[in-house]
Design a protein around this motif. Structure first.
Motif, PDB file in Angstrom:
ATOM      1  N   ARG A 642       0.839  -1.186   0.000  1.00  0.00           N
ATOM      2  CA  ARG A 642       0.000   0.000   0.000  1.00  0.00           C
ATOM      3  C   ARG A 642       0.882   1.248   0.000  1.00  0.00           C
ATOM      4  NH1 ARG A 642      -4.687  -0.872   2.425  1.00  0.00           N
ATOM      5  NH2 ARG A 642      -3.591  -2.145   3.970  1.00  0.00           N
ATOM      6  N   SER A 643       0.480   2.256  -0.763  1.00  0.00           N
ATOM      7  CA  SER A 643       1.228   3.504  -0.841  1.00  0.00           C
ATOM      8  C   SER A 643       0.332   4.652  -0.395  1.00  0.00           C
ATOM      9  CB  SER A 643       1.724   3.740  -2.274  1.00  0.00           C
ATOM     10  OG  SER A 643       2.309   5.023  -2.387  1.00  0.00           O
ATOM     11  N   THR A 644       0.949   5.696   0.145  1.00  0.00           N
ATOM     12  CA  THR A 644       0.189   6.868   0.573  1.00  0.00           C
ATOM     13  C   THR A 644       0.001   7.882  -0.536  1.00  0.00           C
ATOM     14  OG1 THR A 644       2.207   7.927   1.375  1.00  0.00           O
ATOM     15  CG2 THR A 644       0.948   6.603   2.957  1.00  0.00           C
ATOM     16  N   PHE A 648      -1.221   4.525  -5.149  1.00  0.00           N
ATOM     17  CA  PHE A 648      -1.632   3.947  -3.872  1.00  0.00           C
ATOM     18  C   PHE A 648      -1.293   2.462  -3.732  1.00  0.00           C
ATOM     19  CE2 PHE A 648      -4.786   7.360  -4.774  1.00  0.00           C
ATOM     20  CZ  PHE A 648      -4.379   8.236  -3.776  1.00  0.00           C
ATOM     21  N   ILE A 649      -0.632   1.863  -4.710  1.00  0.00           N
ATOM     22  CA  ILE A 649      -0.269   0.454  -4.621  1.00  0.00           C
ATOM     23  C   ILE A 649       0.940   0.193  -5.512  1.00  0.00           C
ATOM     24  CG2 ILE A 649      -1.745  -0.338  -6.530  1.00  0.00           C
ATOM     25  CD1 ILE A 649      -2.389  -2.806  -4.824  1.00  0.00           C
ATOM     26  N   HIS A 670      -7.748   2.341   0.001  1.00  0.00           N
ATOM     27  CA  HIS A 670      -6.551   3.158   0.164  1.00  0.00           C
ATOM     28  C   HIS A 670      -6.907   4.426   0.916  1.00  0.00           C
ATOM     29  CE1 HIS A 670      -7.500   6.405  -2.756  1.00  0.00           C
ATOM     30  NE2 HIS A 670      -8.218   5.463  -3.335  1.00  0.00           N
ATOM     31  N   THR A 679     -10.766   7.200   3.512  1.00  0.00           N
ATOM     32  CA  THR A 679     -10.446   6.027   2.693  1.00  0.00           C
ATOM     33  C   THR A 679     -11.473   5.871   1.581  1.00  0.00           C
ATOM     34  OG1 THR A 679     -11.726   4.568   4.158  1.00  0.00           O
ATOM     35  CG2 THR A 679      -9.375   4.805   4.623  1.00  0.00           C
ATOM     36  N   GLN A 682     -10.291   1.486  -4.768  1.00  0.00           N
ATOM     37  CA  GLN A 682      -9.853   1.523  -6.152  1.00  0.00           C
ATOM     38  C   GLN A 682     -10.253   0.220  -6.837  1.00  0.00           C
ATOM     39  OE1 GLN A 682      -7.971   3.500  -8.275  1.00  0.00           O
ATOM     40  NE2 GLN A 682      -7.728   5.285  -6.937  1.00  0.00           N
ATOM     41  N   ASP A 847       2.189  -2.334   4.303  1.00  0.00           N
ATOM     42  CA  ASP A 847       2.390  -0.882   4.323  1.00  0.00           C
ATOM     43  C   ASP A 847       3.864  -0.543   4.104  1.00  0.00           C
ATOM     44  OD1 ASP A 847      -0.288  -0.194   4.800  1.00  0.00           O
ATOM     45  OD2 ASP A 847      -0.042  -0.728   6.912  1.00  0.00           O
TER      46      ASP A 847
END
Length: 847
Positions: A642-644, A648-649, A670, A679, A682, A847
């Motif tokens: 998971r990406s911020t 996002f991934i 996400h 949140t 996607q 994460d």
């Protein structure tokens, strides 16, 4: 004289059915608990008995659902028994709709039997109240999300989220399922996991959960097994938070203490995201705005401080050093990194337990008795039906706070579209039925030609027309003999089968595979046939639990009786680490006909798979095909992260299922901001994914790569293309495709069933799999874009949104013309058949 003792027992033992379902609420087509009270007579010995509930199956025969019990002489006792309500004639009569006690007694017969099958007593159903939770046939009926809330004494304010009183009333706007929170006492929870099949959520407000296992009770085992197969448990934190230690490995956090805070955020931000705008409607009162109940709160803000456990997901945090901003602001894209290092702990955390979810909230939800506003926005987020980052125009709203225009747009002229029919078409043996009907028509045409003009012309040629009646009778006798011979010739051979199977594989836990198969089985012989499933951790083989919406009134002149045994050692299944150990059998009567069945199987054995030669016209996104095909259980392998920040991934996925997958949908939740606030979901669509092929999901979800990804900005009339890859927010997918394709203008003004079982890219598969996360259908601006209520009658088991609720990655796909995935036998002989297999994979997101 020999039967006088039996008569005495029957006369001396009395019993009654205290309740059906939960407080009289039940669902059509699912396992339903009943609570019975039995008082043995002085001549009734202690021993093993059966409670039987007789119900007609979809084919008109009579199934007796038998629950074994141990009865103690001279002692009044209460038991749970289980059955599937009959679907014929519109289902069981609802006393809430005016059905009489005589109608209910005629349709619901409950009896007590000895082990040898002898009937001991008939249990009275007088005084029962029944109400079906599923939508009625009214075009404006709405589905219900059913949650049990316990203990009943700790009930928080829930009036705003109650279900509509009838099909023409709406309590909430901008939801596609009413939320029904039913207070219940722990003693009324079922003792087998099948008793929860009608339940979507269990909310635990207070008390020690270990009470469910006191005195040898199996209620706690039943709750845990229900969670393993996809249930959802929401745990509130009471002031005596030490009571939660009884949950053990279920909780997603380690609770440290209860601490004071300067405000009620993030709870207050969720509750007041849609401003309070209600006017005083009392008679004779001047027009004025009522005060927000949160402004009158005299409760000190206190929250639990906890640490996240390994594998859990923090969906909404608490910021202790400052007041958190709106956790649901969809416009706040990415905050500065400095905000993410402040003192924080989880407020809403979730953890996968098998195929289900355990959610924990750091608030005592039963304490907010005076804050009666805003729970319409809190409960859907806690239960995972609404994301905290969903746009405001999809945020729930009480109808009292809506303008006249909004009420008209969201509540008027709606229709109903049911997607459950999509799973029924694949069970029918159309080719065999068509062949038999064609043969019958051909034989009839031949008989008519021979017996009619053929004989007449022949006798006329022979000048013996006077013998026409004799010749006609002889032709009828010959035709009868030929018919008998033809029937014996055609109605023989092996069994034939079609199926629609759902295979759910959780790659984040040791939970066994969960397989649900809808089976149409043709048997060319008469009498009882023994059907069986292969070894499993737990297994059930049942008459097909058809929903009343899709059943016709079959009036079988001589219905056949058979027994469905509820095995307590099989239903109360062992833990996930137990190897396959049990099987399921069912003796079903046949008349050289087809019957519909349901198989539920949880196990670890390899699946039956077929790997047909690839069609060269199909193409994968990548072409690096390496390695042999797998022989074991199907797997999707990879380590996505998971990406911020968008996309996002990151990571790659490999198809190791052993089959080429079609219409692949990949979904994950996400955070909209680096501080975890807000949140959304996607969703990615890929038309083909060949076996042993890698997907670079970073590129596919990335907005910087126009060759691999297109934003969902196509025209409404656009459809999915054979070589198209699309990604975007789930909300955009719904409004662009899911709601515009299946819910057509011709359906939206009345109720209708939607089936795309024969379509190249069936939209019902992702729609039903993501049903619990779908936003409502947004009303259009013209009569051609009226909204519709979405129903999933008989298809609730396809919902896989627990994966997204757990913060995991969900892969949905299907493969056609596949054998039945599980070992299925008829009279000891294996039958594989063919049909559609729908795959649902859960993968961890790091994460």
């Amino acid at each position: 004289m020999l039967f006088f003792p039996s008569l005495a027992v029957a006369q001396s033992t009395v019993g009654r059915v205290e309740s059906v379902g939960f407080g009289g609420f039940y669902r059509s087509g699912v396992w339903t608990p009943i609570r019975v009270d039995i008082t043995p007579g002085p001549d009734t010995p202690s021993g093993t008995y059966e409670i039987r509930v007789a119900q007609r199956d979809p084919d008109g025969d009579r199934a007796s659902y038998a629950t074994p019990i141990t009865l103690t002489a001279n002692l009044q006792q209460k038991f749970f028994a289980y059955f599937i309500p009959e679907p014929v004639a519109g289902g069981l009569p609802n006393t809430a709709d005016g059905a009489t006690a005589n109608e209910l007694a005629r349709r619901l017969r409950v009896t007590l039997h000895r082990e040898d099958g002898e009937e001991v007593a008939t249990l009275s159903v007088a005084g029962l109240t029944l109400q079906n939770l599923d939508p009625s046939r009214g075009s404006r009926a709405r589905s219900v999300r059913f949650a049990l809330m316990l203990p009943a004494a700790a009930r928080p304010p829930t009036a705003e989220v109650g279900p509509a009183a009838n099909a023409d009333q709406t309590r909430l706007l901008r939801v596609h399922e009413d939320l029904f929170l039913l207070p219940i006492n722990p003693a009324d929870l079922p003792d087998r996991d099948i008793g929860y099949h009608a339940v979507d959520d269990v909310v635990w407000l207070d008390g020690d959960i270990r009470e469910l296992s006191a005195g040898g009770s199996t209620q706690l085992d039943a709750l845990r097994n229900w969670l393993r197969t996809g249930g959802h448990l929401l745990v509130s934190t009471p002031s005596q938070w030490q009571l939660l230690s009884g949950f053990g490995d279920l909780l997603p956090v380690d609770i440290r203490a209860i601490e004071a805070k300067a405000d009620f955020d993030p709870l207050l931000s969720l509750a007041t995201r849609r401003p309070f705008a209600r006017e005083d409607s009392s008679a004779g009162a001047a027009s004025r705005r009522l005060p927000n109940p949160w402004d009158r709160m005299d409760l000190a803000p206190r929250f639990a401080r906890a640490a996240l456990r390994t594998g859990a997901w923090e969906e909404i945090p608490i910021f202790w050093s400052r007041s958190a901003s709106d956790p649901a602001n969809p416009e706040a894209s990415v905050a500065s990194d400095s905000e993410s290092v402040e003192d924080r702990s989880p407020w809403l955390a979730r953890k996968a337990f098998g195929h289900g979810t355990v959610s924990w909230v750091a608030s005592d939800l039963s304490a907010f008795r005076r804050a009666t506003y805003g729970w319409f926005g809190v409960w859907p987020v806690l239960l995972g039906a609404t994301r905290s980052g969903d746009p405001l125009n999809f945020w729930p709203q009480p109808i009292e706070d809506a303008s006249v225009v909004e009420r008209g747009r969201w509540g008027a002229s709606t229709g109903g579209t049911d997607f459950g029919a999509s799973l029924l078409e694949g069970m029918s043996l159309r080719s065999r039925s068509t062949a038999l009907v064609g043969l019958a028509l051909l034989f009839f045409a031949g008989y008519w030609i021979v017996a009619g003009p053929g004989l007449y012309l022949y006798l006329r040629h022979k000048k013996r027309v006077g013998r026409s009646w004799f010749a006609f009778g002889a032709a009828a006798v010959v035709a009868l003999l030929l018919t008998l011979g033809l029937v014996r010739l055609v109605l023989r051979g092996p069994a034939d089968m079609r199926h629609v199977s759902v295979v759910r594989v959780d790659l984040t836990d040791a939970a066994p595979m969960r397989i649900t198969s809808r089976i149409g089985l043709y048997m060319p012989r008469d009498g009882l046939q023994t059907l069986s499933l292969g070894p499993a951790v737990s297994a059930q083989l049942l008459p097909f639990p058809s929903h009343a919406r899709f059943s016709t009134d079959i009036l079988t002149p001589r219905p056949l009786d058979y027994r469905v045994q509820i095995d307590p050692e099989r239903i109360v299944s062992p833990t996930a680490n137990t190897t396959d150990s049990v099987s399921a059998t069912l003796d079903v009567p046949y008349r050289s006909s087809m019957k519909r069945l349901m198989a539920r199987w949880n196990g670890t054995a390899p699946l039956n798979i077929s790997s047909p030669k690839r069609d060269p016209a199909t193409r994968a996104i990548e072409s690096n095909v390496v390695g042999p095909r797998l022989e074991g259980p199907p797997r999707i392998e990879g380590s996505p992260r998971r990406s911020t920040r968008p996309p996002f991934i990151t990571g790659t996925l490999r198809n190791n299922t052993g089959v080429d997958l079609r219409d692949v949908w990949i979904a994950f939740p996400h955070a909209l901001r680096s501080d975890g606030l807000g949140t959304r979901d996607q969703l990615l669509y890929i038309p083909f994914w060949n076996d042993q092929t890698d997907l670079d999901i970073t590129a596919l979800f990335s907005p910087e790569d126009p060759q691999a990804r297109q934003r969902i900005t196509l025209a409404p009339e656009s459809t999915l293309q054979a070589d198209q890859v699309l990604a975007g927010e789930l909300v955009d997918w719904c409004q662009w495709l899911f709601y515009r394709e299946p819910v057509r203008p011709g359906i939206a003004i009345h109720e209708g069933n939607y089936s795309d079982a024969s379509a190249n890219n069936p939209l019902s598969v992702p729609l039903l799999s993501l049903f619990g996360r779908l936003p409502p259908m947004e009303p259009g601006t013209s009569l051609s874009l009226l909204r519709a209520e979405l129903h999933r009658s008989g298809a609730r088991d396809l919902d896989a949104t627990s994966v997204l609720r757990n913060g995991q990655l969900l892969v949905i796909a299907h493969a056609n013309e596949q054998p039945l995935p599980i070992d299925f036998r008829v009279n000891g002989a294996p039958v594989v058949g063919a049909g559609r297999v729908i795959y649902q994979f859960a993968l961890p997101l790091r994460d």
